[in-house]
Design a protein around this motif. Structure first.
Motif, short mmCIF file in Angstrom:
data_model
loop_
_atom_site.label_atom_id
_atom_site.label_comp_id
_atom_site.label_asym_id
_atom_site.label_seq_id
_atom_site.Cartn_x
_atom_site.Cartn_y
_atom_site.Cartn_z
N TYR A 19 -5.09 2.31 -8.95
CA TYR A 19 -5.15 3.22 -10.22
C TYR A 19 -6.68 3.42 -10.52
O TYR A 19 -6.94 4.47 -10.84
N ALA A 20 -7.35 2.35 -10.43
CA ALA A 20 -8.91 2.45 -11.06
C ALA A 20 -9.68 3.48 -10.05
O ALA A 20 -10.57 4.14 -10.54
N ALA A 21 -9.36 3.49 -8.89
CA ALA A 21 -9.99 4.19 -7.99
C ALA A 21 -9.52 5.86 -8.09
O ALA A 21 -10.41 6.59 -7.71
N ILE A 22 -8.21 5.93 -7.96
CA ILE A 22 -7.69 7.36 -8.17
C ILE A 22 -8.24 7.94 -9.47
O ILE A 22 -8.28 9.21 -9.53
N GLU A 23 -8.30 7.27 -10.60
CA GLU A 23 -8.36 7.91 -11.89
C GLU A 23 -9.93 8.43 -12.05
O GLU A 23 -10.21 9.39 -12.59
N LYS A 24 -10.81 7.88 -11.21
CA LYS A 24 -12.18 8.30 -10.84
C LYS A 24 -12.23 9.64 -10.03
O LYS A 24 -13.50 9.96 -10.15
N LEU A 25 -11.24 9.89 -9.57
CA LEU A 25 -11.35 11.31 -8.69
C LEU A 25 -11.97 12.45 -9.25
O LEU A 25 -11.49 12.77 -10.54
N PHE A 29 -0.95 -6.38 -7.86
CA PHE A 29 -2.50 -6.55 -7.29
C PHE A 29 -2.86 -5.23 -6.46
O PHE A 29 -4.10 -5.17 -6.50
N MET A 30 -1.93 -4.54 -6.03
CA MET A 30 -2.43 -3.42 -5.19
C MET A 30 -2.38 -1.95 -6.14
O MET A 30 -3.40 -1.22 -6.11
N VAL A 31 -1.64 -2.10 -6.89
CA VAL A 31 -1.55 -0.72 -8.02
C VAL A 31 -2.78 -0.78 -8.91
O VAL A 31 -3.32 0.39 -8.67
N LEU A 32 -3.15 -1.75 -9.50
CA LEU A 32 -4.37 -1.76 -10.26
C LEU A 32 -5.53 -1.39 -9.79
O LEU A 32 -6.21 -0.44 -10.42
N PRO A 33 -6.09 -1.92 -8.74
CA PRO A 33 -7.43 -1.45 -8.06
C PRO A 33 -7.18 -0.06 -7.59
O PRO A 33 -8.03 0.94 -7.54
N PRO A 36 -10.50 9.22 1.55
CA PRO A 36 -12.01 8.59 1.93
C PRO A 36 -12.47 8.31 0.53
O PRO A 36 -13.25 7.12 0.24
N LEU A 37 -12.34 8.93 -0.72
CA LEU A 37 -12.87 8.70 -1.93
C LEU A 37 -12.35 7.61 -2.51
O LEU A 37 -13.05 6.99 -3.52
N THR A 38 -10.99 7.12 -2.43
CA THR A 38 -10.32 6.22 -2.94
C THR A 38 -10.28 4.62 -2.21
O THR A 38 -9.56 3.90 -2.23
N MET A 39 -11.19 4.98 -0.95
CA MET A 39 -11.07 3.82 0.24
C MET A 39 -11.69 2.49 -0.67
O MET A 39 -11.10 1.49 -0.38
N PRO A 40 -12.55 2.51 -1.52
CA PRO A 40 -12.78 1.08 -2.06
C PRO A 40 -11.71 0.53 -2.82
O PRO A 40 -11.38 -0.61 -2.76
N GLY A 41 -10.87 1.48 -3.53
CA GLY A 41 -9.62 0.74 -4.02
C GLY A 41 -8.40 0.35 -3.15
O GLY A 41 -7.83 -0.74 -3.49
N LEU A 48 0.86 -1.23 0.10
CA LEU A 48 -0.14 -0.11 -0.16
C LEU A 48 0.86 1.20 0.02
O LEU A 48 0.62 2.19 -0.65
N LEU A 49 1.77 1.14 0.68
CA LEU A 49 2.93 2.54 0.91
C LEU A 49 3.54 2.63 -0.39
O LEU A 49 3.70 3.89 -0.58
N VAL A 50 3.87 1.45 -1.27
CA VAL A 50 4.67 1.74 -2.34
C VAL A 50 3.50 1.98 -3.52
O VAL A 50 3.87 2.77 -4.33
N GLY A 51 2.65 1.29 -3.57
CA GLY A 51 1.70 1.33 -4.66
C GLY A 51 0.69 2.48 -4.62
O GLY A 51 0.48 2.97 -5.82
N TYR A 52 0.40 3.03 -3.62
CA TYR A 52 -0.45 4.26 -3.64
C TYR A 52 0.19 5.40 -4.37
O TYR A 52 -0.52 6.03 -5.35
N PRO A 53 1.44 5.82 -4.00
CA PRO A 53 2.14 6.91 -4.66
C PRO A 53 2.26 6.36 -6.27
O PRO A 53 2.03 7.53 -7.22
N PHE A 54 2.66 5.49 -6.58
CA PHE A 54 2.88 4.92 -7.85
C PHE A 54 1.57 4.84 -8.76
O PHE A 54 1.63 5.27 -9.78
N ALA A 55 0.42 4.43 -7.90
CA ALA A 55 -0.81 4.69 -9.02
C ALA A 55 -1.28 5.88 -9.08
O ALA A 55 -1.68 6.19 -10.16
N PHE A 56 -1.09 6.73 -8.11
CA PHE A 56 -1.54 8.06 -8.07
C PHE A 56 -0.78 8.82 -9.37
O PHE A 56 -1.27 9.62 -10.02
#
Length: 291
Positions: free
Chosen positions: A175-181, A169-173, A206-211, A85-93
């Motif tokens: 990314y899908a959540a962050i892209e919808k922001l 598996f962390m990055v893809l969901p 909060p908005l990307t919590m589902p991802g 999560l710590l690595v994948g969130y910035p990368f997905a963002f």
């Protein structure tokens, strides 16, 4: 003519549904039903399983030895999930905020590891993390260490292997959540005086919590069963619950206890999926109230 086409369409749909249902019943439902039934039977050295009902197989899971392995599996899977999560969130963002023409390439780089079998990639990690591996040789050449670090066959090596295999598996969901922001929400928060950290924790998270929840589940659940990573990188002192299941079925030949362990892991996974469902439902309800 239309009735003939409608008949053919209905026939094709019914055949497709029947094929899918039959496949699921034969190769998913029946094997799981057999495992559930076997978990309540008794071990027999001659025929593997004796048709004698017992609950001892589940009682053995409370034995300190097996309970410790289960807890250790939860701990290592949790640490690996947190690191992903710590690595994948910035990368997905970064991917979601990059120009659209670059996003397919960046997503392609995330997916490329799936082209190679995870077992082969785990063997490749042994070459990197070994005492005379690429990592130690590089650190020695740079003068950062005086003697090789012992990473292989430690808890750290297992966690590195889990993060390395499961990070996509962390990055893809995410990314899908962050892209919808909705960028307008961030602009509104900025206009109202919210700083960068405040916008991140009060709006983006909060908005990307589902991802976040989906990515954590996709990492945490497989991490507990990846016995080959523990076998190759962790040694005998860093077992996962998957190692217990593999050993019971293939080495000790105690199929009832192996089945009970598998069912326990499945129930644990089902509980986590239920948590994900409840979190998603609460978040949707909160968004509806806010609207």
């Amino acid at each position: 003519m239309n009735s003939t086409k409608g008949f053919r369409a209905n026939l094709f749909r019914n055949m497709a549904v029947s094929l899918i249902v039959g496949w699921l019943l034969l190769f998913v439902f029946m094997p799981n039903l057999m495992i559930i039934g076997t978990s309540f039977l008794t071990r027999d050295h001659a025929s593997l399983v004796s048709l004698v009902f017992t609950l001892d197989n589940y009682g053995r899971l409370l034995d300190p030895l097996y309970f410790q392995v289960l807890w250790h599996s939860v701990y290592m899977a949790g640490v690996a999930t947190l690191l992903c999560l710590l690595v994948g969130y910035p990368f997905a963002f970064i991917i979601a905020q990059s120009p659209r023409r670059w996003r397919p390439l960046l997503l392609f780089l995330v997916i490329v590891p799936f082209w190679t079998n995870s077992l082969i990639r785990t063997y490749a990690l042994k070459v990197v993390l070994g005492t005379k591996g690429l990592l130690n040789n590089s650190l020695l050449a740079l003068g950062l260490i005086d003697q090789p670090l012992r990473i292989m066959f430690t808890e750290l090596a297992v966690i590195i292997g889990l993060v390395y295999i499961l990070l996509p598996f962390m990055v893809l969901p995410l990314y899908a959540a962050i892209e919808k922001l909705d960028g307008r929400l961030l602009e509104a928060a900025r206009d109202l005086g919210a700083g960068a950290w405040s916008r991140f924790f009060r709006v983006i998270v909060p908005l990307t919590m589902p991802g976040i929840v989906a990515g954590c589940l996709l990492v945490f659940l497989p991490a507990m069963g990846m016995f080959y990573i523990s076998d190759l990188l962790g040694g005998a002192k860093n077992l996962l619950i998957g190692n217990i299941i593999k050993t019971q079925f293939l080495n000790i030949r105690d199929w009832p206890f192996g089945s009970a362990t598998s069912i326990t892991l499945t129930v644990l996974m089902a509980g986590l999926i239920f948590v994900y469902y409840r979190v998603g439902k609460l978040l949707n309800k909160k968004v509806s109230i806010d609207d």
